[in-house]
Design an enzyme around this catalytic site. Structure first.
Site, PDB file in Angstrom:
ATOM      1  N   HIS A  48     -10.425   0.982   1.509  1.00 54.07           N
ATOM      2  CA  HIS A  48      -9.769   2.127   1.912  1.00 54.07           C
ATOM      3  C   HIS A  48     -10.797   3.585   1.650  1.00 54.07           C
ATOM      4  O   HIS A  48     -11.233   3.985   3.272  1.00 54.07           O
ATOM      5  CB  HIS A  48      -8.636   2.722   0.664  1.00 54.07           C
TER       6      HIS A  48
ATOM      7  N   HIS B 192      -8.885  -4.382  -2.321  1.00 56.08           N
ATOM      8  CA  HIS B 192      -7.969  -3.050  -1.432  1.00 56.08           C
ATOM      9  C   HIS B 192      -8.475  -1.751  -1.426  1.00 56.08           C
ATOM     10  O   HIS B 192      -8.489  -1.337  -0.543  1.00 56.08           O
ATOM     11  CB  HIS B 192      -6.334  -3.301  -2.123  1.00 56.08           C
ATOM     12  N   GLU B 193      -9.221  -1.665  -2.444  1.00 56.17           N
ATOM     13  CA  GLU B 193      -8.900   0.150  -3.288  1.00 56.17           C
ATOM     14  C   GLU B 193     -10.356   0.282  -2.337  1.00 56.17           C
ATOM     15  O   GLU B 193     -10.863   1.408  -1.410  1.00 56.17           O
ATOM     16  CB  GLU B 193      -8.596   0.601  -4.388  1.00 56.17           C
TER      17      GLU B 193
ATOM     18  N   CYS C 215       0.627  -0.934   0.216  1.00 54.82           N
ATOM     19  CA  CYS C 215       0.122  -0.092  -0.278  1.00 54.82           C
ATOM     20  C   CYS C 215       1.152   1.248   0.251  1.00 54.82           C
ATOM     21  O   CYS C 215       2.052   1.110   1.061  1.00 54.82           O
ATOM     22  CB  CYS C 215      -0.781  -0.084   1.361  1.00 54.82           C
TER      23      CYS C 215
END
Length: 175
Positions: free
Chosen positions: A144, A140-141, A98
């Site tokens: 966030h 993953h994004e 990341c």
């Protein structure tokens, strides 16, 4: 276009839940352009707006790899207000990193395939299936955007070690 500063763990902004984008405006387009420039400069394959201190549900990605001649044909992707609407029971494991947790990598298990609904830069709502690294990066994004980091999938021991390391580094840097 301009480079934006990527916020680094333990910055509390990384734990914010990002707000939906109401409309694709010139400001959103500028944010996207800046995010791509920042992501490519880092370099990385994905970036969420919150990582550049903008708590908006926007992510940029580019999984392009160099061809046999060493040239990379960019494949920029933008996802506004993305949401996972379906995921496979089958899981896959990828080593994740990341830009907000520099030089730290760990294997993370996630659904192998997902279906994502999002708005594109033209304001059109789309759905797309993703698998492999593409599915991992999208998840993953999107994490966030929900204040979740890939280290949250690790054991408490590993997560605590990472937090301690980055907290110490931030103190040394005077943050």
């Amino acid at each position: 276009m301009s480079l934006r500063e990527i916020i680094i763990l333990p910055d509390r902004q990384l734990r914010l839940v990002s707000k939906p984008v109401e409309k694709v405006t010139p400001e959103i387009r500028q944010l996207v352009d800046d995010m791509f420039q920042t992501m490519y400069d880092a370099p990385g394959i994905g970036l969420a707006a919150i990582q550049v201190a903008q708590p908006l549900r926007v992510i940029t990605m580019d999984l392009a790899k160099p061809d046999s001649g060493g040239e990379t044909k960019r494949e920029p992707r933008v996802f506004i207000n993305p949401e996972i609407i379906a995921k496979s029971d089958e899981l896959s494991v990828y080593e994740e990193g990341c830009l907000s947790i520099p030089e730290y990598y760990e294997e993370v298990e996630r659904p192998a395939r997902v279906r994502v609904r999002f708005t594109d830069l033209d304001g059109v709502v789309r759905e797309e299936d993703a698998e492999g690294l593409y599915a991992t990066c999208i998840q993953h994004e999107i994490d966030h955007l929900n204040g979740v980091l890939f280290i949250d999938y690790l054991s408490k021991l590993k997560r605590d070690r990472v937090m301690k390391k980055f907290t110490k580094a931030a103190k040394r840097a005077g943050e």
